[in-house]
Design a protein around this motif. Structure first.
Motif, PDB file in Angstrom:
ATOM      1  N   HIS A   4       0.851  -1.189   0.000  1.00 47.17           N
ATOM      2  CA  HIS A   4       0.000   0.000   0.000  1.00 47.17           C
ATOM      3  C   HIS A   4       0.891   1.245   0.000  1.00 47.17           C
ATOM      4  CE1 HIS A   4      -3.657  -2.349   0.930  1.00 47.17           C
ATOM      5  NE2 HIS A   4      -2.836  -3.110   1.652  1.00 47.17           N
ATOM      6  N   THR A   5       0.524   2.224  -0.800  1.00 43.89           N
ATOM      7  CA  THR A   5       1.314   3.462  -0.878  1.00 43.89           C
ATOM      8  C   THR A   5       0.535   4.689  -0.413  1.00 43.89           C
ATOM      9  OG1 THR A   5       0.658   3.788  -3.191  1.00 43.89           O
ATOM     10  CG2 THR A   5       2.708   2.577  -2.779  1.00 43.89           C
TER      11      THR A   5
ATOM     12  N   ALA B 124      -2.005  -4.891  -1.363  1.00 39.46           N
ATOM     13  CA  ALA B 124      -2.655  -3.759  -2.014  1.00 39.46           C
ATOM     14  C   ALA B 124      -3.295  -4.199  -3.314  1.00 39.46           C
ATOM     15  CB  ALA B 124      -1.630  -2.663  -2.287  1.00 39.46           C
ATOM     16  N   PRO B 125      -4.449  -3.613  -3.677  1.00 45.71           N
ATOM     17  CA  PRO B 125      -5.084  -3.990  -4.942  1.00 45.71           C
ATOM     18  C   PRO B 125      -4.156  -3.702  -6.109  1.00 45.71           C
ATOM     19  CG  PRO B 125      -6.555  -2.656  -3.580  1.00 45.71           C
ATOM     20  CD  PRO B 125      -5.208  -2.596  -2.928  1.00 45.71           C
TER      21      PRO B 125
ATOM     22  N   THR C 262      -5.885   2.883  -0.011  1.00 43.93           N
ATOM     23  CA  THR C 262      -6.144   1.439   0.065  1.00 43.93           C
ATOM     24  C   THR C 262      -5.769   0.845   1.420  1.00 43.93           C
ATOM     25  OG1 THR C 262      -3.943   0.912  -0.836  1.00 43.93           O
ATOM     26  CG2 THR C 262      -5.777   1.169  -2.412  1.00 43.93           C
ATOM     27  N   GLY C 263      -5.140   1.644   2.279  1.00 49.45           N
ATOM     28  CA  GLY C 263      -4.778   1.192   3.622  1.00 49.45           C
ATOM     29  C   GLY C 263      -5.199   2.222   4.645  1.00 49.45           C
TER      30      GLY C 263
ATOM     31  N   GLU D  88      -9.772  -6.874   0.456  1.00 50.48           N
ATOM     32  CA  GLU D  88      -9.472  -6.824  -0.979  1.00 50.48           C
ATOM     33  C   GLU D  88      -9.345  -5.389  -1.491  1.00 50.48           C
ATOM     34  OE1 GLU D  88     -11.112 -10.660   0.125  1.00 50.48           O
ATOM     35  OE2 GLU D  88     -11.886  -8.618   0.379  1.00 50.48           O
ATOM     36  N   ASP D  89     -10.259  -4.506  -1.038  1.00 49.65           N
ATOM     37  CA  ASP D  89     -10.238  -3.113  -1.501  1.00 49.65           C
ATOM     38  C   ASP D  89      -9.643  -2.154  -0.469  1.00 49.65           C
ATOM     39  OD1 ASP D  89     -11.650  -3.874  -3.858  1.00 49.65           O
ATOM     40  OD2 ASP D  89     -13.516  -3.823  -2.725  1.00 49.65           O
ATOM     41  N   LEU D  90      -9.732  -2.530   0.797  1.00 50.86           N
ATOM     42  CA  LEU D  90      -9.249  -1.642   1.870  1.00 50.86           C
ATOM     43  C   LEU D  90      -8.716  -2.490   3.015  1.00 50.86           C
ATOM     44  CD1 LEU D  90      -9.088   1.345   2.942  1.00 50.86           C
ATOM     45  CD2 LEU D  90     -11.253   0.862   4.124  1.00 50.86           C
TER      46      LEU D  90
END
Length: 365
Positions: free
Chosen positions: A200-201, A363-364, A271-272, A297-299
């Protein structure tokens, strides 16, 4: 356990009364003289004399002094002269507070009597409860303040008197008082680093405006984790408008859920998410569902604390685990040290650890 100094003085003076060294109507030596004799502070002597008064051996009057009233106690014998401790807290539940209380009571077994009172996060009630316990003759106070920016006047007075007091789960910068807290800065850092390691970025921090040092420290940890990767925690990704959540109180606010859902819709790049409290994490889970985001999956969500049996929940939370039992035990130990030496002041930080659950994932793509 080493007996408290005031208890030793109490027993010595009581023995002189019951053995007839001092008769009814005799006036005891001054506090200064007794302090010199026993090599203790006036505060210690004063506590011993208060115990003698409470047990009916003496009377204490201004300008007259301490006078023997009876060679026999008019009260039930104090339970092995155990000190009376008050623990004032804003609330507790299985996520945070229950195990801290358990640790405190475990350490105090056969060493002190403990009275527990709940301020429900109300600073005015907190002040009233502290004053009430002082009037009841407590020997020491363990306090989890409702605020780190407001010191109850009763607490300021106690600190000035060097009365035994320990603050838990909070810090009061610039105040000479003993404290026991988790390593909240490292907790915030571990939470954010975990999400970075998963790829996640763009992270969000969801917290409340609750004026406690604990939340400030967790935010610093999240910022430090970003700095270590040479990235910036975007101000628009910090949501502080969630209402304060007191352990043991209802957590899901419709307004908060809607506000966070709108935030997630407005920031699809996030996303995180790091949440500063377990109750807030629950609100985020509700909000994610409303926003159509699947966990993880999304978050991905990382929180602080989780109740016992968290792994049986619908979404077991990845969380920062505080060693609450140790915090409670250390709080009692520090208070015990102050009963021995009123000027003793110490600040302790208890390590935390990351516990992986099902609320965080890659991360997605």
């Amino acid at each position: 356990m080493t007996e408290a100094l005031y208890a030793k003085v109490y027993e010595a003076l009581r023995a002189r009364i019951t053995d007839g060294v001092w008769s009814e109507g005799d006036r005891l030596p001054s506090q200064e003289s007794l302090g010199a004799e026993f090599a203790v502070s006036p505060i210690t002597v004063n506590r011993a004399l208060d115990l003698l008064r409470d047990d009916g051996y003496v009377t204490r009057r201004p300008r007259i002094g301490t006078v023997v009233a009876s060679r026999a106690s008019t009260q039930r014998e104090r339970a092995a002269s155990l000190p009376l401790i008050a623990y004032v807290l804003p609330g507790f539940d299985d996520a945070f507070g229950t195990w801290l209380l358990n640790g405190l009571l475990h350490s105090a077994t056969k060493r002190a009597r403990v009275v527990v009172t709940n301020s429900r996060g109300d600073t005015r009630l907190e002040e009233d409860l502290i004053e009430e316990q002082i009037e009841h003759g407590i020997d020491g106070l363990i306090l989890q303040p409702s605020s780190s920016r407001f010191i109850p006047p009763a607490v300021a007075t106690l600190i000035g008197r060097r009365f035994p007091i320990v603050i838990v789960d909070r810090t009061l910068p610039g105040t000479p008082v003993s404290t026991v807290t988790s390593d909240n800065v490292n907790g915030g850092r571990l939470a954010a680093e975990h999400l970075f390691e998963l790829g996640h970025t763009q992270l969000a921090l969801v917290t409340s405006a609750n004026p406690v040092s604990t939340l400030d420290a967790r935010r610093r940890g999240v910022v430090d984790a970003h700095a270590a990767r040479h990235v910036r925690l975007a101000p628009e990704h910090v949501l502080t408008e969630v209402g304060p959540i007191v352990p043991g109180s209802p957590v899901a606010s419709g307004g908060d859920i809607e506000r966070i859902a709108t935030f997630l819709n407005d920031h699809p790049e996030v996303t995180g998410c790091v949440t500063s409290e377990y109750g807030i994490a629950l609100v985020v889970l509700h909000a994610a569902k409303r926003a159509g985001r699947s966990i993880p999956e999304d978050l991905s969500v990382v929180s602080f604390d989780a109740p016992a049996g968290f792994d049986e929940a619908a979404v077991p939370l990845t969380h920062i685990e505080q060693d609450q039992h140790t915090i409670g035990g250390r709080a009692f130990t520090l208070l015990q040290q102050q009963l021995q030496e009123p000027s003793s002041v110490a600040q302790e930080t208890v390590p935390v650890r990351l516990v992986k659950g099902a609320s965080s994932g890659p991360a997605p793509s």
